[in-house]
Write an enzyme that holds these catalytic residues in place. Structure first.
Site, PDB file in Angstrom:
ATOM      1  N   ASN A  12     -47.497  -1.791  44.336  1.00 26.26           N
ATOM      2  CA  ASN A  12     -46.388  -2.264  43.509  1.00 26.26           C
ATOM      3  C   ASN A  12     -45.619  -3.295  44.331  1.00 26.26           C
ATOM      4  O   ASN A  12     -44.921  -2.942  45.280  1.00 26.26           O
ATOM      5  CB  ASN A  12     -45.500  -1.067  43.139  1.00 26.26           C
ATOM      6  CG  ASN A  12     -44.232  -1.490  42.411  1.00 26.26           C
ATOM      7  OD1 ASN A  12     -44.070  -2.648  42.052  1.00 26.26           O
ATOM      8  ND2 ASN A  12     -43.333  -0.540  42.198  1.00 26.26           N
TER       9      ASN A  12
ATOM     10  N   LYS B 218     -43.178  -5.062  43.474  1.00 26.25           N
ATOM     11  CA  LYS B 218     -41.755  -5.109  43.086  1.00 26.25           C
ATOM     12  C   LYS B 218     -41.301  -6.557  42.894  1.00 26.25           C
ATOM     13  O   LYS B 218     -42.088  -7.385  42.449  1.00 26.25           O
ATOM     14  CB  LYS B 218     -40.906  -4.349  44.116  1.00 26.25           C
ATOM     15  CG  LYS B 218     -41.416  -2.913  44.311  1.00 26.25           C
ATOM     16  CD  LYS B 218     -40.456  -2.017  44.998  1.00 26.25           C
ATOM     17  CE  LYS B 218     -41.061  -0.617  45.098  1.00 26.25           C
ATOM     18  NZ  LYS B 218     -40.160   0.371  45.661  1.00 26.25           N
TER      19      LYS B 218
ATOM     20  N   HIS C 245     -40.611   3.390  36.496  1.00 31.29           N
ATOM     21  CA  HIS C 245     -40.348   3.453  37.936  1.00 31.29           C
ATOM     22  C   HIS C 245     -38.885   3.859  38.150  1.00 31.29           C
ATOM     23  O   HIS C 245     -38.014   3.507  37.349  1.00 31.29           O
ATOM     24  CB  HIS C 245     -40.631   2.084  38.565  1.00 31.29           C
ATOM     25  CG  HIS C 245     -40.623   2.148  40.057  1.00 31.29           C
ATOM     26  ND1 HIS C 245     -39.466   2.125  40.785  1.00 31.29           N
ATOM     27  CD2 HIS C 245     -41.641   2.288  40.946  1.00 31.29           C
ATOM     28  CE1 HIS C 245     -39.769   2.237  42.076  1.00 31.29           C
ATOM     29  NE2 HIS C 245     -41.080   2.328  42.201  1.00 31.29           N
TER      30      HIS C 245
ATOM     31  N   GLU D 115     -36.692   2.732  39.928  1.00 34.92           N
ATOM     32  CA  GLU D 115     -35.759   1.602  39.952  1.00 34.92           C
ATOM     33  C   GLU D 115     -35.410   1.157  38.529  1.00 34.92           C
ATOM     34  O   GLU D 115     -34.300   0.693  38.266  1.00 34.92           O
ATOM     35  CB  GLU D 115     -36.358   0.456  40.794  1.00 34.92           C
ATOM     36  CG  GLU D 115     -36.357   0.825  42.276  1.00 34.92           C
ATOM     37  CD  GLU D 115     -37.523   0.309  43.094  1.00 34.92           C
ATOM     38  OE1 GLU D 115     -38.227  -0.616  42.643  1.00 34.92           O
ATOM     39  OE2 GLU D 115     -37.744   0.855  44.201  1.00 34.92           O
TER      40      GLU D 115
ATOM     41  N   GLU E 254     -43.028  10.071  42.551  1.00 39.23           N
ATOM     42  CA  GLU E 254     -42.339   9.287  43.575  1.00 39.23           C
ATOM     43  C   GLU E 254     -40.944   9.880  43.802  1.00 39.23           C
ATOM     44  O   GLU E 254     -40.004   9.553  43.061  1.00 39.23           O
ATOM     45  CB  GLU E 254     -42.187   7.827  43.132  1.00 39.23           C
ATOM     46  CG  GLU E 254     -43.491   7.106  42.914  1.00 39.23           C
ATOM     47  CD  GLU E 254     -43.346   5.599  43.116  1.00 39.23           C
ATOM     48  OE1 GLU E 254     -44.120   5.053  43.896  1.00 39.23           O
ATOM     49  OE2 GLU E 254     -42.437   4.991  42.522  1.00 39.23           O
TER      50      GLU E 254
ATOM     51  N   GLY F 233     -38.952   3.449  50.002  1.00 39.26           N
ATOM     52  CA  GLY F 233     -38.383   2.392  50.842  1.00 39.26           C
ATOM     53  C   GLY F 233     -37.530   2.908  51.983  1.00 39.26           C
ATOM     54  O   GLY F 233     -36.815   2.150  52.623  1.00 39.26           O
TER      55      GLY F 233
ATOM     56  N   SER G  72     -43.006   5.575  50.637  1.00 33.96           N
ATOM     57  CA  SER G  72     -43.299   5.322  52.055  1.00 33.96           C
ATOM     58  C   SER G  72     -44.721   5.695  52.461  1.00 33.96           C
ATOM     59  O   SER G  72     -44.942   6.232  53.544  1.00 33.96           O
ATOM     60  CB  SER G  72     -42.265   6.031  52.945  1.00 33.96           C
ATOM     61  OG  SER G  72     -40.976   5.503  52.700  1.00 33.96           O
TER      62      SER G  72
HETATM   63  P1  13P Z   1     -42.373   2.221  49.259  1.00 34.20           P
HETATM   64  O1  13P Z   1     -43.845   2.420  49.524  1.00 34.20           O
HETATM   65  O2  13P Z   1     -41.859   0.909  49.774  1.00 34.20           O
HETATM   66  O3  13P Z   1     -41.563   3.407  49.734  1.00 34.20           O
HETATM   67  O4  13P Z   1     -42.186   2.149  47.676  1.00 34.20           O
HETATM   68  C1  13P Z   1     -42.759   3.127  46.876  1.00 34.20           C
HETATM   69  C2  13P Z   1     -42.666   2.701  45.467  1.00 34.20           C
HETATM   70  O5  13P Z   1     -41.598   2.657  44.896  1.00 34.20           O
HETATM   71  C3  13P Z   1     -43.902   2.321  44.788  1.00 34.20           C
HETATM   72  O6  13P Z   1     -43.711   2.192  43.424  1.00 34.20           O
END
Ligand code: 13P
Length: 249
Positions: free
Chosen positions: A9, A11, A95, A97, A167, A173, A213
């Site tokens: 992803n 982002k 997601h 976010e 997740e 992150g 992560s």
């Molecule tokens: P990270 O791997 O940067 O922690 O992000 C995970 C994520 O949100 C994947 O959709």
């Protein structure tokens, strides 16, 4: 046998030049020793250019979001047929976010999943608890609502077409991964919930990815858990070498 799927992803990173550089590096060193499904999910503005680079490989394309209506006066939104027309086979839905910053509800996400399935785009439906919910002992309740409300009304056959991504928000992150045992506990719980929405055999066939992560040095242990069937990778998918190390865990 359920599929193992690892998706990157990207982002809101990568302009067109950066995306082309990333996908070219990926392609140049691409190996897929585990014969899994590999997906990249660039921003909307890079989908077509990335697709043109990967269409002669077995790397698949996904989008990060989609609207549930098929067309109409919905300024700024992207429809499933638009995604199909640029080569998308997957779409990330819900997601954390999007849930957090754009207030997407389980009900809205249910509609998005419905439309994605109608267009034969595989939805990757994200669920996961926030840190305060985990600390208050509410993680399982939150996930139960996300699964039951987000996936209400689907047949067993439809459920098999959906990928789930667990997740935990506190692991995204932050460099803090759920321990393999913590992730496995939730994945097994999710599979149990999926069985209540269909049956045990169907639930056994649904791919459940872990995200939060994921890095080259923790992926092997995560993937060795019986109910972890892949990964949704954020930061580590933005560098070809780390994403390749992850898919070749
Ligand atoms: P990270 O791997 O940067 O922690 O992000 C995970 C994520 O949100 C994947 O959709």
């Amino acid at each position: 046998m359920r599929k193992t799927i690892i998706a990157g992803n990207w982002k809101m990173f990568t302009d067109v030049d950066e995306a082309l550089r990333l996908v070219s590096d990926l392609k140049a060193a691409y190996k897929n020793k585990n014969k899994i499904e590999v997906v990249v999910c660039p921003p909307f503005t890079n989908l077509e250019s990335v697709y043109n680079k990967i269409k002669d490989t077995d790397i698949l394309l996904g989008a990060q979001n989609m609207y549930f209506e098929e067309k109409g006066a919905f300024t700024g939104e992207i429809s499933p047929s638009m995604l199909k027309s640029v080569g998308c086979k997957f779409v990330i839905i819900g997601h954390s976010e999007r849930r957090e910053y754009f207030k997407e509800s389980n009900e809205l996400l249910n509609n998005k999943i419905k439309t994605a399935l109608k267009y034969n785009i595989t939805p990757i439906y994200c669920v996961g608890e926030k840190l305060e919910e985990r600390e208050a002992g509410k993680a399982f309740k939150v996930i139960e609502a996300q699964i039951k409300e987000g996936l209400v009304g689907f047949t067993a056959q439809e459920l098999k077409e959906i990928v789930i991504a667990y997740e935990p928000v506190w692991a995204i992150g932050t460099g803090k991964t759920a321990s393999p045992a913590q992730a496995q506990e939730v994945h097994a719980y999710i599979r149990g919930l999926l069985a209540t929405l269909s049956d045990k055999k169907t639930a056994e066939e649904i791919t459940i990815q872990y995200g939060g992560s994921v890095k080259p040095d923790n992926v092997t242990e995560l993937m060795s858990q019986p109910d972890i069937d892949g990964a949704l990778v954020g930061g580590a998918s933005l560098k070809a070498d780390s994403f390749l190390a992850i898919i070749n865990y």
